[in-house]
Design a protein around this motif. Structure first.
Motif: not given
Length: 546
Positions: A79-84, A89-93
């Motif tokens: 999982r790539p690092s996700e910002n706040l 927004f509930g994105e789960r890449i």
């Protein structure tokens, strides 16, 4: 001699500035070059990574992660690092099992096979959930090189429509009515049957740098075409013409679904990397900004504000000129009302608190929109809009505390501690409590929109660690300001008012134009939101009528 040196230095400085501007890219938005296998390096990648995002539907408010639907998983899932903003927004890449290299075509490569046994309760539950996703028209959202993989097709009037997602599958109802994507294929005609899109033809368009002065190629478009294919040989699929992959609504036997994909590459040097999103935006005419209505509203607001300000200034200047005359001894005009202008209202505390919070939100919105207009909050930089809004709101606690304390001090308020605490905690506390309750519901439903506990702790830390102290600082400077005019102890008697100056007629007449401006803007905003929500269903209904 000094002037000559300075004049000679200016062209050199300008050349350096222009060179720096030509090489400037926003963080996270710099182009990535790709090379063929055996020609890669530090500045040129060979492998193209396809990411998958959450799945959502316009018929359901609950988004779900990719793994919930039992699709093929990546053996080395990352999982790539996700910002706040992405987390909120509930994105789960996450990475996908679809692997391929630049300019190396893939023909009908199998990914995995999912088998659902009729006697296994776990398999039955997974298959039922997959059917529910097709029934509610849940959409895949794939990403290649930080760009959405789109499904493009023609609708009425030969207009090309590009959807930044594609459905899991579709359903033909028990009465024989084809729903959603089932209208695009005449073979989807069996009653009470689900058709899953288990094969995708991915097409990558790139811009070659051979004539541009940079190495490799840059991806400028990624499209796909979903297909439903029943593979007779799971290990050696052909992906040719054949019957679609059917899942009966009432299944009485085992179901095996084989997922496959094909990849092709196309060179197109007419599309620049900086404009690679244009083909998506062009296919969405409803996203055009209503500049005429916005300018009309701004002109009306400025006209009303200017008219009121002009009347007030002319009246005050007239009163001051009368006071400067030696023979004007009686009290009139401003002298008669100055002692009652700043008399505290019934709910002066709440008024000052709401005004302070409104100031904080207004400045946050203005700066966010300004940065978005400059391009710093591009949709390619995922989550930047929400992250910017949250950070700005946290940092703008000082104006909120200052405005609230200044207004409360103007009213002669003495409970400064209560004012500061309410300004820092009342409105954010209500929003956070509502947000926490909804998050509990999403967590129980297993939705990807549920915010992790660590993120909630981080939000509380930003709130109490930064926003609240800044509000205290602003309130400190706001309470240092003296009261502008001392109010009279005995309220002045209000004379009998004419009909049009009474509260209700005044509110109606004075609120028509502002209400019209706000109504027009809300109409276009809500219309854009509704069109954005229905953009996935509208093309299918158009195709069904053809």
């Amino acid at each position: 001699m000094k002037r000559r040196i300075d004049s000679a230095f200016v062209p050199v400085f300008l050349l350096f500035a222009l060179h720096s501007c030509s090489a400037f890219y926003l963080p996270g938005l710099a182009p990535v070059s790709f090379c063929e296998e055996g020609k890669g390096g530090d500045d040129c990648q060979v492998n193209i990574q396809l990411f998958v995002n959450r799945l959502d539907s316009v018929e359901s408010v609950l988004p779900y992660e990719y793994d919930v639907f039992d699709f093929c998983k990546d053996a080395e899932e990352k999982r790539p690092s996700e910002n706040l903003g992405q987390v909120l927004f509930g994105e789960r890449i996450e990475t996908s099992p679809y692997k391929f290299s630049f300019n190396k075509e893939v023909k009908c490569k199998p990914v995995c096979t999912r088998t659902y046994a009729k006697g296994n309760q776990d398999s039955i539950a997974k298959l039922d959930f997959l059917k529910k996703g097709m029934q509610l028209n849940y959409q895949h959202h794939w990403i290649i090189d930080n760009m959405p993989v789109t499904w493009c097709y023609e609708v009425e009037d030969s207009q090309k429509y590009c959807n930044p997602g594609f459905p899991i599958g579709c359903l033909v109802t028990p009465d024989g009515r084809a729903k959603d994507a089932c209208v695009i294929n005449a073979e989807f005609n069996k009653k009470n049957t689900f058709y899953i899109f288990n094969h995708v033809d991915i097409k990558i368009t790139y811009h070659s740098g051979a004539q541009e002065g940079w190495r490799g190629a840059r991806l400028v478009a990624a499209t796909l075409e979903p297909k439903s294919i029943k593979h007779s040989d799971e290990k050696n699929p052909t992906c040719g013409e054949g019957p679609p992959m059917e899942i009966p609504g009432e299944s009485d036997s085992d179901v095996a679904i084989t997922y496959t994909y094909s990849v092709t590459f196309e060179e197109n040097n007419s599309i620049k990397w900086a404009s690679r999103w244009d083909y998506i935006l062009v296919s969405m005419p409803h996203t055009n900004i209503q500049w005429f209505s916005i300018m009309n509203s701004l002109v009306i607001v400025l006209f009303l504000s200017g008219m009121v300000a002009m009347i007030m200034l002319r009246t005050l200047h007239k009163d001051i000129a009368r006071y400067n005359q030696e023979d004007a001894q009686e009290e009139s005009g401003w002298k008669q009302v100055h002692g009652d202008v700043f008399r505290p209202p019934r709910k002066g505390m709440l008024l000052s608190v709401f005004l302070g919070q409104g100031t904080q939100i207004f400045i946050m919105t203005f700066i966010t929109l300004f940065l978005a207009c400059l391009g710093f909050l591009s949709p390619a930089n995922r989550g930047a809009l929400m992250t910017c809004a949250v950070v700005l709101w946290v940092l703008l606690g000082t104006p909120a505390g200052y405005v609230s304390a200044r207004l409360y001090k103007t009213f002669g308020g003495e409970k400064w501690k209560t004012n500061v605490l309410l300004t820092a905690l009342l409105c954010p506390g209500i929003v956070f409590a509502d947000f926490f309750l909804m998050n509990l519901i999403l967590w129980v439903e297993g939705s990807s929109a549920a915010i992790p506990f660590g993120t909630l702790v981080a939000i509380l830390a930003l709130w109490f660690g930064i926003s609240v102290p800044l509000t205290l600082v602003g309130a400190y400077f706001g309470f240092k300001k003296p009261q502008p005019v001392r109010t009279n102890q005995i309220p002045r008697q209000i004379p009998e008012q004419s009909f049009f100056t009474k509260p209700i007629p005044g509110i109606i007449m004075g609120g028509i134009l502002p209400f019209g401006c706000i109504f027009i803007q809300l109409f276009f905003i809500l219309n854009s939101i509704c069109c954005r929500s229905l953009e996935q269903l509208a093309p299918f209904s158009t195709l069904a009528t053809q």
